[in-house]
Design a protein around this motif. Structure first.
Motif, mmCIF file in Angstrom:
data_model
loop_
_atom_site.group_PDB
_atom_site.id
_atom_site.type_symbol
_atom_site.label_atom_id
_atom_site.label_comp_id
_atom_site.label_asym_id
_atom_site.label_seq_id
_atom_site.Cartn_x
_atom_site.Cartn_y
_atom_site.Cartn_z
ATOM 1 N N GLY A 1 0.826 -1.219 0.000
ATOM 2 C CA GLY A 1 0.000 0.000 0.000
ATOM 3 C C GLY A 1 0.856 1.263 0.000
ATOM 4 N N LEU B 1 -0.843 9.030 -1.571
ATOM 5 C CA LEU B 1 -2.261 9.439 -1.599
ATOM 6 C C LEU B 1 -2.483 10.603 -2.560
ATOM 7 N N VAL C 1 -6.466 -0.653 -6.294
ATOM 8 C CA VAL C 1 -5.157 -0.964 -5.707
ATOM 9 C C VAL C 1 -5.191 -2.442 -5.309
ATOM 10 N N LEU D 1 -6.363 4.605 1.444
ATOM 11 C CA LEU D 1 -6.420 4.415 -0.011
ATOM 12 C C LEU D 1 -7.873 4.445 -0.487
#
Ligand SMILES: NC(=O)c1ccc[n+]([C@@H]2O[C@H](COP(=O)([O-])OP(=O)(O)OC[C@H]3O[C@@H](n4cnc5c(N)ncnc54)[C@H](O)[C@@H]3O)[C@@H](O)[C@H]2O)c1
Ligand SMILES: Nc1nc(=O)c(N)c(NC[C@H](O)[C@H](O)[C@H](O)COP(=O)(O)O)[nH]1
Length: 217
Positions: free
Chosen positions: A84, A88, A101, A115
């Protein structure tokens, strides 16, 4: 799902210099070709290494060609990102196209929430590395039937390793980059005896280079 891997590389097989900065290798005609193939695709996919290096928007495509092939809306964007790490403020989260994602159980729940708040549809598949087979099956259930993968080398090798690639197209530009640590078309661990067998289906001079197309056995 039909998976097409596409990339542009130097004569010595590099996708960028060892600094891993975005490097324009394609000429105008190859970018036009890429925009047509994107227009034919339900989604465009990169690895997070590419997001961190290039911050791609993945929203450029040939709209006339998409109309001509009966496509609706815009292609979705997909990033394979085990931890991750996608920033952003990445261009992928500009809201101009659906963004997925693909991540793993190794990513923190806080990060996944961030996310999702940034607009991503998060798909969790795998413990340390994204289980691409499981992730692509979930995307297929979501209606994604044609996937256009644009790199980089780590993601491309993993897709071949999982036997998920149907077609490979490469533009080879007339430059030499060199560098033992520069990213190549297929990085990762590499095969040692059983290699992916390709069937050459297209050879064309394009811009100042060559365009090669294979189907994957
Ligand atoms: N010339 C081109 O066509 C082209 C295209 C794309 C990227 N690039 C270049 O390539 C470089 C980035 O390539 P890269 O290989 O470092 O990164 P990458 O884009 O292939 O991303 C790799 C990362 O994706 C994540 N990932 C999640 N699941 C994975 C899985 N199952 N298998 C593999 N990766 C997985 C991992 O964090 C891994 O580090 C940059 O320099 C970029 O400019 C060039
Ligand atoms: N076909 C191609 N030729 C190149 O010379 C080159 N450097 C890339 N690199 C792929 C790149 O990392 C992204 O996949 C998008 O090409 C970014 O472009 P957008 O922001 O979507 O316009 N791809």
């Amino acid at each position: 799902m039909h998976v097409l891997v596409n990339a542009a590389m130097s004569a010595d097989g590099k996708l960028a210099s060892y600094r891993r900065e975005q490097l324009r290798i394609s000429g105008e005609m190859d970018f036009d070709r890429v925009d047509r193939r994107r227009a034919e695709s339900d989604a465009i996919m990169v690895g997070v290494g590419t997001v961190l290096a290039d911050d791609p928007s993945l929203t450029r495509f040939d709209r006339n060609h998409r109309d001509a092939v009966g496509g609706t809306g815009v292609p979705a964007r997909i990033v394979a990102d085990s931890q991750g790490r996608t920033p952003l403020d990445a261009a992928l989260f500009d809201g101009s196209a659906p963004t997925y994602v693909l991540t793993t159980e190794a990513a923190s729940s806080d990060r996944l929430e961030q996310l999702e708040k940034a607009g991503a549809t998060v798909v969790v598949a795998g413990k340390e590395r994204v289980d691409l087979t499981a992730a692509l099956s979930e995307l297929e259930r979501d209606g994604i039937e044609t996937l256009f993968v644009e790199g980089g080398g780590e993601l491309i090798f993993s897709l071949f390793e999982a036997d998920l690639v149907d077609e490979l197209s490469v533009y080879i530009g007339s430059l030499l980059i060199g560098g033992r640590d520069a990213p190549t078309l297929a990085d990762g661990e590499g095969f040692v005896d059983e290699f992916s067998n390709l069937i050459l289906i297209g050879v064309e001079r394009l811009d100042d280079g060559v365009f090669l197309q294979w189907s994957v056995e």
